[in-house]
Design a protein around this motif. Structure first.
Motif, short mmCIF file in Angstrom:
data_model
loop_
_atom_site.label_atom_id
_atom_site.label_comp_id
_atom_site.label_asym_id
_atom_site.label_seq_id
_atom_site.Cartn_x
_atom_site.Cartn_y
_atom_site.Cartn_z
N HIS A 158 -5.30 1.74 -1.91
CA HIS A 158 -4.97 1.39 -3.29
C HIS A 158 -4.14 0.11 -3.31
O HIS A 158 -3.85 -0.46 -2.26
N HIS A 197 -0.98 -0.75 -4.28
CA HIS A 197 0.47 -0.89 -4.20
C HIS A 197 0.87 -1.80 -3.04
O HIS A 197 0.25 -1.79 -1.98
N ASP A 254 3.10 -1.86 -0.83
CA ASP A 254 3.41 -1.37 0.51
C ASP A 254 2.16 -0.93 1.27
O ASP A 254 2.25 -0.44 2.40
N HIS A 255 1.00 -1.12 0.65
CA HIS A 255 -0.26 -0.84 1.35
C HIS A 255 -1.07 -2.11 1.59
O HIS A 255 -2.01 -2.10 2.39
N HIS A 303 -2.88 8.83 -8.40
CA HIS A 303 -1.68 8.08 -7.98
C HIS A 303 -1.77 6.67 -8.59
O HIS A 303 -0.80 6.17 -9.15
N ASP A 308 -2.00 7.76 -0.72
CA ASP A 308 -0.86 8.30 -1.47
C ASP A 308 -1.31 9.35 -2.47
O ASP A 308 -0.68 9.55 -3.50
ZN LIG Z 1 1.20 3.97 -3.63
#
Ligand SMILES: [Zn+2]
Length: 264
Positions: A56, A58, A60-61, A114, A138
């Motif tokens: 996804h 975000h 931090d990914h 999420h 997540d």
């Molecule tokens: Zn996430």
């Protein structure tokens, strides 16, 4: 297919993965936040990263994408709903797409909730004993469900749990996007204090560092993860303390658990 996991020593407790084909020595980097760590891991283990997959959008990914791409030239693939939000996505994936690299075969599951652009990856038989392997990002964590606070929706996440995770067999190995297991088990215990499996796993993992966390099966998850145990009478009874008007539907129970976890 081999799965190499690395714990990112950051406050978000990310897990990064390399999925390697042992015959072609090619690999897929899943959500490689720690670009240099994953590049070093690939080199040390003799793999060439050919593809970056993001579960996804975000940060931090995806924040390690540019560095991994710069060094390896690998394409970035993600769900088509994330294609506008992740720089340089070369292919927007949809449910049912199959990602193939060497002997690796991963089926794309569309798993919104999420975020609305979340996908999971399922190998039908890539485990060490031929069992299924799920990369759950997540969406499904050890002992919990993902939160819905940054672009998600709990009703949609519930639908994803029912339609995508419920049908998966008990022996499915699960690889989540973060290590939150101890904390999640502590929350689970507040919801179902008499559940011996929660206490058992809490005792087990208390002694482990994050990079030693066990890889659990969905069958094991189903013994302690409250979001997979919506029919348990004790969970329902205790939720009524916080939500006296709670309905009887599984969806109501799931959303009430998610609300309490947000406040916990
Ligand atoms: Zn996430």
């Amino acid at each position: 297919m081999i799965v190499l996991r690395r714990y990112m020593n950051n406050n978000l407790r990310n897990f990064n993965y390399l999925i390697g084909c042992e015959e072609s020595r090619q690999a897929i980097a899943v959500d490689p936040l720690g670009a240099d760590e994953m590049l070093a891991l690939a080199e040390e283990q003799g793999y060439e990263i050919k593809l970056i997959l993001n579960t996804h959008e975000h940060h931090d990914h995806i924040d390690g994408n540019p560095r991994v791409q710069e060094v390896t030239g690998a394409d970035i693939w993600a769900h088509k709903n994330a294609a506008e939000r992740i720089p340089n996505v070369a292919r927007g994936l949809v449910a049912g797409d199959v990602v193939e690299l060497g002997t690796i075969r991963l089926t794309v599951l569309y798993t919104p909730g999420h975020t609305m652009a979340h996908l999971c990856l399922l190998s039908e038989d890539g485990g060490p004993d031929g069992q299924p392997v799920l990369f759950s990002g997540d969406t499904l964590f050890n002992a919990c469900a993902g939160n819905c606070r940054n672009g998600g929706d709990p009703d949609t996440l519930y639908d994803t749990f029912v339609s995508q995770f419920q049908p998966l067999p008990d022996d499915t190995l699960m690889h989540p996007g973060h290590d939150y297991m101890k904390n999640n088990l502590s929350f689970a215990l507040t919801r179902e204090p008499g559940n011996d499996m929660i206490q058992y796993w809490l005792d087990q993992v208390s002694a482990f560092d994050a990079d030693e966390m066990p890889v659990m099966t969905l069958g094991q998850e189903r013994t302690y993860n409250p979001f997979l145990r919506l029919h348990q009478p004790l969970i329902r009874e205790r939720l009524k303390d916080a939500f006296p008007a709670l309905g009887d539907g599984d969806r109501d129970v799931f959303k009430a658990l998610r609300t309490l976890r947000d406040q916990w």
